[in-house]
Write a protein that holds these residues in place. Structure first.
Motif, PDB file in Angstrom:
ATOM      1  N   ASP A   1      16.043  14.628  -6.586  1.00  0.00           N
ATOM      2  CA  ASP A   1      17.444  15.049  -6.554  1.00  0.00           C
ATOM      3  C   ASP A   1      17.820  15.810  -7.827  1.00  0.00           C
ATOM      4  OD1 ASP A   1      17.709  13.885  -4.073  1.00  0.00           O
ATOM      5  OD2 ASP A   1      18.630  12.045  -4.828  1.00  0.00           O
ATOM      6  N   LEU A   2      17.228  15.415  -8.970  1.00  0.00           N
ATOM      7  CA  LEU A   2      17.506  16.128 -10.220  1.00  0.00           C
ATOM      8  C   LEU A   2      16.934  17.542 -10.188  1.00  0.00           C
ATOM      9  CD1 LEU A   2      16.922  13.254 -12.804  1.00  0.00           C
ATOM     10  CD2 LEU A   2      19.106  14.337 -12.220  1.00  0.00           C
ATOM     11  N   ASP A   3      15.748  17.696  -9.612  1.00  0.00           N
ATOM     12  CA  ASP A   3      15.173  19.033  -9.457  1.00  0.00           C
ATOM     13  C   ASP A   3      16.089  19.873  -8.580  1.00  0.00           C
ATOM     14  OD1 ASP A   3      13.352  21.172  -9.538  1.00  0.00           O
ATOM     15  OD2 ASP A   3      12.244  20.435  -7.810  1.00  0.00           O
ATOM     16  N   LYS A   4      16.626  19.271  -7.523  1.00  0.00           N
ATOM     17  CA  LYS A   4      17.564  19.985  -6.650  1.00  0.00           C
ATOM     18  C   LYS A   4      18.773  20.471  -7.442  1.00  0.00           C
ATOM     19  CE  LYS A   4      20.436  19.459  -2.523  1.00  0.00           C
ATOM     20  NZ  LYS A   4      20.860  18.557  -1.417  1.00  0.00           N
ATOM     21  N   GLN A   5      19.314  19.616  -8.322  1.00  0.00           N
ATOM     22  CA  GLN A   5      20.465  20.016  -9.138  1.00  0.00           C
ATOM     23  C   GLN A   5      20.117  21.200 -10.035  1.00  0.00           C
ATOM     24  OE1 GLN A   5      22.570  16.863 -11.262  1.00  0.00           O
ATOM     25  NE2 GLN A   5      21.859  15.383  -9.750  1.00  0.00           N
ATOM     26  N   GLY A   6      18.943  21.138 -10.658  1.00  0.00           N
ATOM     27  CA  GLY A   6      18.516  22.239 -11.509  1.00  0.00           C
ATOM     28  C   GLY A   6      18.355  23.526 -10.732  1.00  0.00           C
ATOM     29  N   ARG A   7      17.771  23.424  -9.541  1.00  0.00           N
ATOM     30  CA  ARG A   7      17.585  24.598  -8.687  1.00  0.00           C
ATOM     31  C   ARG A   7      18.929  25.202  -8.285  1.00  0.00           C
ATOM     32  NH1 ARG A   7      12.901  24.997  -5.331  1.00  0.00           N
ATOM     33  NH2 ARG A   7      11.136  23.784  -6.123  1.00  0.00           N
ATOM     34  N   GLU A   8      19.877  24.341  -7.940  1.00  0.00           N
ATOM     35  CA  GLU A   8      21.174  24.849  -7.492  1.00  0.00           C
ATOM     36  C   GLU A   8      21.933  25.527  -8.637  1.00  0.00           C
ATOM     37  OE1 GLU A   8      22.807  21.332  -5.733  1.00  0.00           O
ATOM     38  OE2 GLU A   8      21.987  21.814  -3.742  1.00  0.00           O
ATOM     39  N   LEU A   9      21.807  24.985  -9.847  1.00  0.00           N
ATOM     40  CA  LEU A   9      22.426  25.635 -10.996  1.00  0.00           C
ATOM     41  C   LEU A   9      21.771  26.988 -11.257  1.00  0.00           C
ATOM     42  CD1 LEU A   9      24.358  25.615 -13.400  1.00  0.00           C
ATOM     43  CD2 LEU A   9      22.612  24.341 -14.698  1.00  0.00           C
ATOM     44  N   PHE A  10      20.451  27.037 -11.180  1.00  0.00           N
ATOM     45  CA  PHE A  10      19.729  28.290 -11.359  1.00  0.00           C
ATOM     46  C   PHE A  10      20.166  29.312 -10.317  1.00  0.00           C
ATOM     47  CE2 PHE A  10      15.789  30.655 -10.028  1.00  0.00           C
ATOM     48  CZ  PHE A  10      15.754  31.529 -11.098  1.00  0.00           C
ATOM     49  N   ARG A  11      20.277  28.903  -9.068  1.00  0.00           N
ATOM     50  CA  ARG A  11      20.698  29.825  -8.012  1.00  0.00           C
ATOM     51  C   ARG A  11      22.114  30.344  -8.285  1.00  0.00           C
ATOM     52  NH1 ARG A  11      19.472  28.382  -1.959  1.00  0.00           N
ATOM     53  NH2 ARG A  11      20.456  26.406  -2.511  1.00  0.00           N
ATOM     54  N   LYS A  12      23.011  29.461  -8.707  1.00  0.00           N
ATOM     55  CA  LYS A  12      24.384  29.884  -9.006  1.00  0.00           C
ATOM     56  C   LYS A  12      24.398  30.940 -10.109  1.00  0.00           C
ATOM     57  CE  LYS A  12      27.238  27.438 -11.562  1.00  0.00           C
ATOM     58  NZ  LYS A  12      28.160  26.377 -12.062  1.00  0.00           N
ATOM     59  N   TRP A  13      23.619  30.700 -11.174  1.00  0.00           N
ATOM     60  CA  TRP A  13      23.571  31.654 -12.278  1.00  0.00           C
ATOM     61  C   TRP A  13      22.982  32.991 -11.828  1.00  0.00           C
ATOM     62  CZ3 TRP A  13      21.269  27.815 -16.418  1.00  0.00           C
ATOM     63  CH2 TRP A  13      22.310  27.062 -16.977  1.00  0.00           C
ATOM     64  N   CYS A  14      21.952  32.950 -11.000  1.00  0.00           N
ATOM     65  CA  CYS A  14      21.319  34.192 -10.534  1.00  0.00           C
ATOM     66  C   CYS A  14      22.268  35.004  -9.667  1.00  0.00           C
ATOM     67  CB  CYS A  14      20.041  33.877  -9.761  1.00  0.00           C
ATOM     68  SG  CYS A  14      18.690  33.250 -10.781  1.00  0.00           S
ATOM     69  N   GLU A  15      22.968  34.339  -8.777  1.00  0.00           N
ATOM     70  CA  GLU A  15      23.910  35.043  -7.910  1.00  0.00           C
ATOM     71  C   GLU A  15      25.062  35.626  -8.723  1.00  0.00           C
ATOM     72  OE1 GLU A  15      24.795  32.066  -5.000  1.00  0.00           O
ATOM     73  OE2 GLU A  15      23.037  32.576  -3.753  1.00  0.00           O
ATOM     74  N   ALA A  16      25.493  34.894  -9.759  1.00  0.00           N
ATOM     75  CA  ALA A  16      26.544  35.423 -10.637  1.00  0.00           C
ATOM     76  C   ALA A  16      26.066  36.664 -11.381  1.00  0.00           C
ATOM     77  CB  ALA A  16      26.983  34.349 -11.629  1.00  0.00           C
ATOM     78  N   ALA A  17      24.745  36.774 -11.591  1.00  0.00           N
ATOM     79  CA  ALA A  17      24.168  37.948 -12.257  1.00  0.00           C
ATOM     80  C   ALA A  17      23.883  39.080 -11.277  1.00  0.00           C
ATOM     81  CB  ALA A  17      22.880  37.560 -12.991  1.00  0.00           C
ATOM     82  N   GLY A  18      24.308  38.916 -10.020  1.00  0.00           N
ATOM     83  CA  GLY A  18      24.157  39.977  -9.034  1.00  0.00           C
ATOM     84  C   GLY A  18      22.839  39.975  -8.291  1.00  0.00           C
ATOM     85  N   CYS A  19      22.071  38.923  -8.444  1.00  0.00           N
ATOM     86  CA  CYS A  19      20.771  38.848  -7.776  1.00  0.00           C
ATOM     87  C   CYS A  19      20.899  38.269  -6.372  1.00  0.00           C
ATOM     88  CB  CYS A  19      19.803  37.984  -8.578  1.00  0.00           C
ATOM     89  SG  CYS A  19      19.380  38.650 -10.203  1.00  0.00           S
ATOM     90  N   THR A  20      19.992  38.679  -5.523  1.00  0.00           N
ATOM     91  CA  THR A  20      19.848  38.079  -4.193  1.00  0.00           C
ATOM     92  C   THR A  20      18.743  37.032  -4.274  1.00  0.00           C
ATOM     93  OG1 THR A  20      20.466  40.151  -3.129  1.00  0.00           O
ATOM     94  CG2 THR A  20      19.328  38.507  -1.775  1.00  0.00           C
ATOM     95  N   VAL A  21      19.057  35.786  -3.921  1.00  0.00           N
ATOM     96  CA  VAL A  21      18.098  34.690  -4.074  1.00  0.00           C
ATOM     97  C   VAL A  21      17.500  34.331  -2.724  1.00  0.00           C
ATOM     98  CG1 VAL A  21      17.751  32.319  -4.846  1.00  0.00           C
ATOM     99  CG2 VAL A  21      19.381  33.791  -6.053  1.00  0.00           C
ATOM    100  N   LYS A  22      16.172  34.334  -2.663  1.00  0.00           N
ATOM    101  CA  LYS A  22      15.460  33.892  -1.468  1.00  0.00           C
ATOM    102  C   LYS A  22      14.507  32.772  -1.847  1.00  0.00           C
ATOM    103  CE  LYS A  22      15.740  38.245   1.084  1.00  0.00           C
ATOM    104  NZ  LYS A  22      14.989  39.289   1.845  1.00  0.00           N
TER     105      LYS A  22
END
Length: 416
Positions: free
Chosen positions: A40-61
Motif C-alpha cells: 500500500d505504501l508503494d501504491k501511495q508513492g506511485r500515485e504521488l509520482f503520477r500526480k507530479w508527472c501529470e502536473a508537469a504535462g506528461c501523459t502517464v501510462k
C-alpha cells in the motif's frame, strides 16, 4: 553539437523538496524508508509520482508489469523516446535516495525543461520500474528484465513473497497492473541517475561518477552434509562437522574476492546450520555466496576457484556437498556514446568526475540489452546504502541531475 547550455540547470531546491516529500511515505523511525514493492505504501508513492508527472504535462501510462512511463512529447512524436528513470521501491530498512533519486531526478529535468521552454525532437519518458530491489519478490530488477526480454511476464507474475503472495496478484490488488504491453519497443537511449552505494566518490572528493560498466554477478547455493552427533562425547578426529566446512568456505569466498582485487567482490550472505542446537555438532549447513566482477573471464576463474575449493574442503572433513549456481548476471559495458554524453555534461559544468564501475545491479543493466544506455553516479555519505542512515548532500543531487539533464538533452536533441 549541442547549443550553448551554460544556463540550463535543474532547480536543485525543488528536486530536494520532492525527495523529502516522497520520503514521508514509508518513513522509518531512524530516518530511512520502508516502501516495499507493491505494498500500500508503494501504491501511495506511485500515485504521488503520477500526480507530479501529470502536473508537469506528461501523459502517464502503466504496462502489465506495473512499470510507469511519463511521456513528455517531442517535436517529432514518431521518433523513439529517450528513457530516463529508476525505481521507487526500497529495502525493508532502506534509505531516502536509492532509486528514488533517479526517478525524481528524471522528473526534475522535465520540470526544468518546461520552465526553460526547451523542446526536443525525441520524446522523453520518465520511468519508474517495478520491483528493482527484489527484497519482496526475487529476483531483483524483474520488471525491467521482462521489458528487455530476459524474463517472461508469466515468470514474473509467479514470484511469491515470504507470505506466499504472488507478484501478479499484488499488482492487481494495488491497481497497477496496467494495460500497456511490456517491452516490444526500442528506446533511442536510456539514462539512470543513482547514488554510488559505495565510498569511492566521497573518499576521492569527486562530484560525479561516469559509469562505464556494470559488474557481472554469479550467485550460488551450497548444501553441506556431515553427521550430527554429541558435542561432548564425539572425538575431534571422528567429527563430520558441516559448520566447520561452512566456516572454511566463508574464508575461501573472501580469499577469492581478494585474489582478483580491486574490482572483484565476493560474499557469503546466508548461512543456516542444522539442527542449530548448542550441544550438537551440525550435520548440515545451507549457505549462499556470490562473486562479482566486470569481466566475464575473471568471473569464470572465480567460479572455478570456488568449485575446486569447496570440493577440497568437503573431502578433507568428510562431507558431501551440493553446489549449484542459481543466478548468472552477465557483465555490462555501457554504450560508449551515452557514456561520453555523461562525461561531456560533467565537463560542461566543471564538475570533478571519474569513470567508475557499478558494483550493484541496476535496471540500466537490463536496458543496455535493448537501448544505448549509461548511468550517472552521485556520492553518498560513507558509501552507505540499503540502510536507514543512507544520506547524500543536496549539492550532490543537484550536480547529478544537471549532468543527467544535459546527457538526456544531447540524445533527445534540442530544437528550441
Amino acid at each position: 553539437m549541442m547549443a550553448d547550455l551554460s544556463n540550463v540547470r535543474v532547480d536543485g531546491a525543488r528536486l530536494w523538496d520532492s525527495l523529502m516529500e516522497m520520503a514521508k511515505i514509508g518513513a522509518t523511525p531512524k530516518g530511512g524508508c520502508k516502501r516495499l514493492t507493491l505494498t500500500d505504501l508503494d501504491k501511495q508513492g506511485r500515485e504521488l509520482f503520477r500526480k507530479w508527472c501529470e502536473a508537469a504535462g506528461c501523459t502517464v501510462k502503466v504496462d502489465q508489469m506495473g512499470n510507469m512511463f511519463a511521456k513528455r512529447e517531442g517535436a517529432e512524436p514518431s521518433l523513439p523516446p529517450v528513457f530516463v528513470g529508476s525505481h521507487l521501491d526500497t529495502q525493508p530498512t532502506g534509505g531516502k535516495f536509492d532509486g528514488v533519486l533517479g526517478v525524481l531526478g528524471a522528473l526534475e529535468i522535465v520540470r526544468s525543461m518546461n520552465d526553460l521552454k526547451i523542446k526536443t525532437r525525441h520524446p522523453i519518458e520518465v520511468v519508474n520500474w517495478t520491483n528493482e530491489e527484489g527484497s519482496r519478490f526475487a529476483p531483483a530488477m524483474v520488471s525491467s528484465g521482462v521489458f528487455a526480454g530476459v524474463f517472461t511476464k508469466e515468470f514474473a507474475y509467479s514470484r511469491v513473497d515470504a507470505e506466499g503472495k504472488g507478484l501478479g496478484d499484488e499488482l492487481k490488488r494495488i491497481g497497477f497492473m496496467g494495460k500497456e504491453p511490456v517491452g516490444g519497443r526500442r528506446p533511442h537511449a536510456y539514462f539512470e541517475l543513482h547514488i554510488e552505494q559505495g565510498p569511492i566518490l566521497e573518499d576521492e572528493a569527486i562530484d560525479v561518477g561516469v559509469v562505464t560498466h556494470g559488474q557481472g554477478q554469479r550467485w550460488y547455493e551450497i548444501r553441506l552434509t556431515g553427521f550430527e552427533s554429541h558435542a561432548g562425547s564425539t572425538p575431534m578426529p571422528r567429527r563430520k562437522d558441516a559448520l566447520l566446512g561452512a566456516a572454511r568456505i566463508v574464508e575461501l569466498v573472501n580469499a577469492i574476492g581478494l585474489s582478483k582485487a580491486p574490482l572483484a567482490v565476493s560474499t557469503v550472505g546466508m548461512l543456516n546450520p542444522y539442527p542449530n542446537s548448542r550441544n550438537v555438532i551440525p550435520g548440515e549447513v545451507f549457505m549462499t555466496c556470490e562473486v562479482r566482477h566486470p569481466d566475464n573471464a575473471t568471473l569464470s576463474a572465480m567460479d572455478a576457484a570456488l568449485h575446486e575449493g569447496v570440493k577440497a574442503i568437503a573431502n578433507k572433513i568428510g562431507l558431501t556437498y551440493d553446489l549449484k549456481q542459481v543466478f548468472d548476471y552477465e557483465p555490462v559495458a555501457f554504450d560508449k556514446d551515452c557514456v561520453d554524453a555523461v562525461r561531456r555534461a560533467a565537463q560542461r559544468f566543471g564538475y570533478s568526475h571519474r569513470d567508475i564501475v557499478s558494483g550493484a545491479g541496476h535496471d540500466a543493466c537490463y536496458m543496455a540489452r535493448v537501448a544505448p544506455s549509461s548511468m550517472v553516479f552521485t556520492p553518498c555519505v560513507d558509501g552507505v546504502s540499503h540502510n536507514e542512515s543512507e544520506d547524500i548532500k543536496q549539492e550532490w543531487s543537484t550536480a547529478g541531475a544537471n549532468v543527467l539533464m544535459h546527457a538526456v538533452l544531447e540524445k533527445a536533441e534540442i530544437v528550441s
